[in-house]
Design an enzyme around this catalytic site. Structure first.
Site, PDB file in Angstrom:
ATOM      1  N   TRP A 189       0.872  -1.314  -0.110  1.00 48.47           N
ATOM      2  CA  TRP A 189      -0.188  -0.030   0.049  1.00 48.47           C
ATOM      3  C   TRP A 189       0.977   1.244  -0.035  1.00 48.47           C
ATOM      4  O   TRP A 189       0.649   2.188  -0.536  1.00 48.47           O
ATOM      5  CB  TRP A 189      -1.165  -0.102   1.147  1.00 48.47           C
ATOM      6  N   ASP A 214      -1.358   6.566   6.540  1.00 48.51           N
ATOM      7  CA  ASP A 214      -2.326   5.691   5.866  1.00 48.51           C
ATOM      8  C   ASP A 214      -2.944   4.770   7.175  1.00 48.51           C
ATOM      9  O   ASP A 214      -2.035   3.813   7.263  1.00 48.51           O
ATOM     10  CB  ASP A 214      -1.991   5.069   4.698  1.00 48.51           C
ATOM     11  N   LYS A 216     -12.613  -1.650   6.620  1.00 52.98           N
ATOM     12  CA  LYS A 216     -11.951  -2.549   7.342  1.00 52.98           C
ATOM     13  C   LYS A 216     -12.226  -2.469   8.941  1.00 52.98           C
ATOM     14  O   LYS A 216     -12.700  -3.372   9.433  1.00 52.98           O
ATOM     15  CB  LYS A 216     -10.510  -2.420   7.224  1.00 52.98           C
TER      16      LYS A 216
HETATM   17  N1  PMP Z   1      -4.577   1.228   2.300  1.00 54.48           N
HETATM   18  C1  PMP Z   1      -4.560   0.365   2.989  1.00 54.48           C
HETATM   19  C2  PMP Z   1      -3.678   0.000   4.052  1.00 54.48           C
HETATM   20  C3  PMP Z   1      -5.419  -0.563   2.406  1.00 54.48           C
HETATM   21  O1  PMP Z   1      -5.313  -1.905   3.274  1.00 54.48           O
HETATM   22  C4  PMP Z   1      -6.245  -0.511   1.305  1.00 54.48           C
HETATM   23  C5  PMP Z   1      -7.057  -1.527   0.924  1.00 54.48           C
HETATM   24  N2  PMP Z   1      -6.926  -2.739   1.197  1.00 54.48           N
HETATM   25  C6  PMP Z   1      -5.910   0.672   0.835  1.00 54.48           C
HETATM   26  C7  PMP Z   1      -5.257   1.732   1.045  1.00 54.48           C
HETATM   27  C8  PMP Z   1      -6.744   0.984  -0.606  1.00 54.48           C
HETATM   28  O2  PMP Z   1      -8.185   1.277  -0.202  1.00 54.48           O
HETATM   29  P1  PMP Z   1      -9.592   1.193  -1.323  1.00 54.48           P
HETATM   30  O3  PMP Z   1      -9.738  -0.271  -1.693  1.00 54.48           O
HETATM   31  O4  PMP Z   1     -10.645   1.832  -0.424  1.00 54.48           O
HETATM   32  O5  PMP Z   1      -8.894   2.188  -2.374  1.00 54.48           O
END
Ligand code: PMP
Length: 326
Positions: free
Chosen positions: A105, A174, A198
């Site tokens: 990520w 994040d 989440k």
């Molecule tokens: N950051 C993290 C730490 C994530 O786990 C995720 C999704 N698994 C995201 C960003 C991306 O999120 P989204 O699918 O809502 O764009």
């Protein structure tokens, strides 16, 4: 709740039963007004109350100082990979940002930021995403506009157990997959964002908490929906927000508060993940967790199956992590 299927995926994750029951009860008729939150105007007094209540509960749960704005935006965590540089990389003339890349990520976020400025990966490249590189190996750029890190790498199960020291440079995190799972000193951050699906609700809404004085240096090319100054100035109502997702978020925040807040969530998450790590540690090498002991996630536990001295190929091919694709 015992008739409902378990979901061990990291997200979208299960919602507390009382939240689902409340949403079910109010689905056709919210608060006696004869329509659902799914159908009401985002400018109605009923929705304004929902939005305000969610914000004030969040402020209470995290102790968010008054000089921070709270926004409820669309576009997911991925939208924020773009919004962060679009809004903050111009804070200093050089348009540089420091990134810690500890998993999928933060790697995606760094790649997106490269479209808008210079990105410096502050530590030597990692061979595998199994640890947080020691801060003594970081070379932070004092003239960076911000330092970015992902507090919990969902796919790789790497979680920071400390807040990086940036010597005065704005810190961005994040927290999509460990949001509200422990107390956080918000004043150490310039910006925190978290997709809701989440830990705090369902997909559709992303929480952004930003220090007020960082607003206003947005790049011209920033789409208006991602412009923090515009969104914060309009209390997340510049355009139609994801009303139902915000409503669910409010119900989850209320549930977290009734459970005892972030301290209670921290205790629970340590207990739950501790049970799995103990089993892995006591399995005599049958299960292997590739993540360094110091930064094992309380949220996602990746593990492999394989004998300690056994077949490497088998071990490599037997990812059984939670989750592989979050
Ligand atoms: N950051 C993290 C730490 C994530 O786990 C995720 C999704 N698994 C995201 C960003 C991306 O999120 P989204 O699918 O809502 O764009």
């Amino acid at each position: 709740d015992n008739k409902r299927t378990m979901n061990f995926g990291a997200g979208p994750a299960k919602l507390p039963q009382p939240v689902l029951l409340a949403a079910q009860k109010e689905l056709l008729d919210y608060n006696g007004i004869g329509i659902s939150v799914l159908e009401m105007s985002h400018r109605s007094s009923d929705f304004t109350k929902i939005l305000k209540a969610a914000e004030s509960l969040l402020r209470e749960l995290l102790g968010i100082p008054d000089n921070y704005k709270v926004m409820f935006l669309q576009g997911g965590g991925t939208g924020q990979f773009s919004a962060v540089p679009l809004n903050l990389i111009g804070l200093k003339e050089d348009r540089c940002a420091d990134y810690l890349v500890t998993g999928t990520w933060s790697s995606k976020a760094a790649k997106e930021a490269e479209k808008y400025g210079k990105v410096n990966i502050v530590h030597p490249k990692l061979d595998s995403y199994t640890k947080v590189p020691d801060p003594s190996s970081w070379s932070l750029n004092p003239s960076a506009s911000y330092v970015y890190y992902c507090c919990n790498e969902t796919v790789h199960g790497v979680e920071f157990n400390f807040v990086p020291e940036t010597k005065g440079v704005v810190l961005v995190s994040d927290m999509s997959s460990n949001f509200l799972s422990r107390p956080v000193d918000v004043s150490k951050f310039g910006l925190i964002f978290a997709g809701a699906q989440k830990n705090v609700g369902c997909a559709g809404v992303t929480v952004v908490i930003v220090r007020e004085d960082l607003l206003g240096k947005t790049l011209n090319e920033c789409p208006v929906v991602l412009d923090y100054q515009v969104q914060a100035g309009n209390n997340s109502l510049y355009n139609t927000p994801p009303c139902f997702s915000i409503y669910i978020l409010g119900l989850v925040l209320d549930w977290i508060q009734r459970c005892g807040g972030t301290a209670a969530m921290e205790k629970l998450s340590k207990e739950k993940s501790g049970m799995i790590y103990d089993l892995i540690n006591q399995s005599n090498g049958f299960y292997v967790c590739p993540v360094d002991q110091t930064c094992r996630s309380r949220m996602n536990v990746p593990f492999r199956i394989g004998k300690k001295d056994g077949d490497e190929a088998l071990r490599r091919n037997s990812w059984t992590g939670l989750p592989n694709l979050a």
